[in-house]
Write an enzyme that holds these catalytic residues in place. Structure first.
Site, PDB file in Angstrom:
ATOM      1  N   ARG A  35       0.826  -1.212   0.000  1.00  0.00           N
ATOM      2  CA  ARG A  35       0.000   0.000   0.000  1.00  0.00           C
ATOM      3  C   ARG A  35       0.862   1.263   0.000  1.00  0.00           C
ATOM      4  NH1 ARG A  35      -5.067  -1.947   3.833  1.00  0.00           N
ATOM      5  NH2 ARG A  35      -6.379  -2.494   2.067  1.00  0.00           N
ATOM      6  N   LYS A 200     -14.263 -12.757   6.232  1.00  0.00           N
ATOM      7  CA  LYS A 200     -15.309 -11.790   6.597  1.00  0.00           C
ATOM      8  C   LYS A 200     -16.618 -12.252   5.982  1.00  0.00           C
ATOM      9  CE  LYS A 200     -12.074  -7.983   6.403  1.00  0.00           C
ATOM     10  NZ  LYS A 200     -11.624  -7.079   5.337  1.00  0.00           N
ATOM     11  N   GLY A 353      -7.266  -6.899   0.927  1.00  0.00           N
ATOM     12  CA  GLY A 353      -5.932  -6.740   1.507  1.00  0.00           C
ATOM     13  C   GLY A 353      -5.193  -8.060   1.624  1.00  0.00           C
ATOM     14  N   GLY A 377     -12.833  -3.668   0.954  1.00  0.00           N
ATOM     15  CA  GLY A 377     -14.226  -3.247   1.025  1.00  0.00           C
ATOM     16  C   GLY A 377     -14.579  -2.283  -0.103  1.00  0.00           C
TER      17      GLY A 377
END
Ligand code: ADP
Ligand code: MG
Length: 396
Positions: A35, A200, A353, A377
């Site tokens: 990132r 998730k 990620g 997301g």
């Protein structure tokens, strides 16, 4: 969307850039700097154009107050190495030190303010609180650049409110992300295949509803596969399971059938008695998961099946590892999907990620993927067709 060009000549101007530096840490060591590297094009472009660059970002989930565990210090150090200049980190976000650091910036210099989530107003649901914080950010600079793609789906002070206070534009990363992800939303070339996994589960189950209207094929792995297997009447032992989503998933399976969308589930699973790197791993058929074991990866037959479903696709989106790839014994499914994507001729997008980190840590060449998104997301919400507040606010 307004781009950097729209800001005109930035020489001598202080430009406040929102980046996404939410990197994985082991103590104070950054385990994947993807990132930070993704933020470089915007930062170097602004610095080379003579701007005074002040960067803001969040790291982890501090509780709205300063917490040294979540300091951006490791990021400042790594960013400095990558930019080839010392990057000063202010001791606070909008306090005396941030003001001092901003005022001392020289043309071409880059500095950081401390973790924006050290201030509870950053993520407040109260518009006025966020707006007040955004005023304080705005007082530090002349222009604002939104480049933290991973947070553009959040209406937070450093992403959304600030863009109403200063002349604003999207940075290079945000621009490239939207441009690339649009390949999957604006008339995707078909077959359009989406691979979903990760842990998730409830977050991502919602995505499926939308994708059922868009994709031709959905391959399900990772933790969420077990809610699907259970919905099909299989027992899943002690695997990740969202009991309260089983009926929803049954509905998805039915809709998929009606629409002619193919949902592909694991036909075999790698199970272990506990969540541990050296737990004894066994391959079982998906309808034969023992009561006292948990599924930690898709099995080899599934991996081969998924690879074949990826090979002939024209647009391929992958979000979420197929298994607990951090443990060697349970990394095979994730490796197989990454390999199939890397070999595919279609347009390949990796989002999430952990998925992006998996591609890198498993040793794949990033250049063999069309686009590796820095946002989990955010990329999912974009692919679902939702409006992202941090993008909408940059419309011209
Ligand atoms: P991403 O960041 O790519 O969106 P997630 O955060 O949803 O992905 O999930 C990543 C995590 O999911 C990984 O740390 C991986 O170990 C975990 N995971 C994958 N499969 C399983 C499984 N079967 N059981 C438990 N955890 C899993
Ligand atoms: Mg993740």
């Amino acid at each position: 969307m307004k781009t950097l060009k729209s800001l005109g000549d930035v020489r001598g101007k202080t430009v406040l850039v929102r980046s996404d530096f939410n990197v994985p840490l082991d103590g104070d060591k950054i385990t994947d700097d993807g990132r930070i590297r993704a933020a470089l094009p915007t930062l170097t472009r602004l610095a080379e154009a003579g701007a005074k660059v002040l960067v803001m970002a969040h790291l982890g989930r501090p509780k709205g107050e300063p917490d040294p565990k979540f300091s951006l210090a490791p990021v400042a150090k790594r960013l400095g190495e990558l930019l080839g200049q010392d990057v000063v980190l202010a001791a606070d976000t909008v306090g005396e030190d941030a003001k001092k650091v901003a005022a001392a910036l020289e043309e071409g210099q880059v500095a950081l303010i401390e973790n924006v989530r050290f201030d509870a107003r950053e993520t407040s649901k109260d518009d006025e609180e966020r707006s007040a914080l955004a005023d304080e950010y705005a007082a530090l600079a002349d222009l604002y650049v939104s480049d933290g793609f991973g947070v553009v789906h959040r209406a937070q002070a450093s992403v959304y409110d600030i863009a109403q206070k200063l002349p604003s534009a999207a940075g290079e990363l945000v621009f490239k992300e939207i441009d690339s992800l649009s390949r999957a939303t604006d008339n995707p070339e078909r077959p359009y295949v989406v691979i979903l996994g990760g842990s998730k589960v409830s977050d991502k189950l919602g995505v499926i509803k939308n994708l059922l209207e868009k994709a031709d094929r959905l391959l399900i792995g990772g933790g969420m596969a077990f809610t699907f297997l259970k919905a099909q009447g299989y027992e899943v032992g002690s695997s990740l399971l969202e009991e309260d989503q089983i009926d929803t998933v049954k509905g998805y399976l039915k809709t998929a059938e009606e629409r002619g969308v193919e949902i592909v589930l694991p036909v075999d699973v790698i199970v272990a008695p506990e969540f541990k790197a050296d737990a004894p791993a066994t391959v079982v058929d998906a309808d034969a998961i023992p009561d006292d074991q948990m599924g930690l990866d898709i099995g080899p037959k599934s991996a081969e099946l998924y690879a074949s479903k990826i090979a002939d696709a024209k647009t391929i989106v992958w979000n979420g590892p197929m298994g607990v790839f951090e443990f060697e014994a349970f990394s095979g499914g994730t490796k197989a999907v990454a390999q199939a994507m890397s070999d595919a001729d279609g347009y390949t997008i990796v989002g999430g990620g952990d998925s992006a980190a998996a591609v890198r840590t498993l040793g794949f060449d990033e250049a063999t993927f069309s686009h590796i998104s820095t946002g989990g997301g955010a990329s999912l919400e974009f692919l679902e067709g939702k409006e992202l507040p941090g993008i909408a606010i940059l419309e011209d």
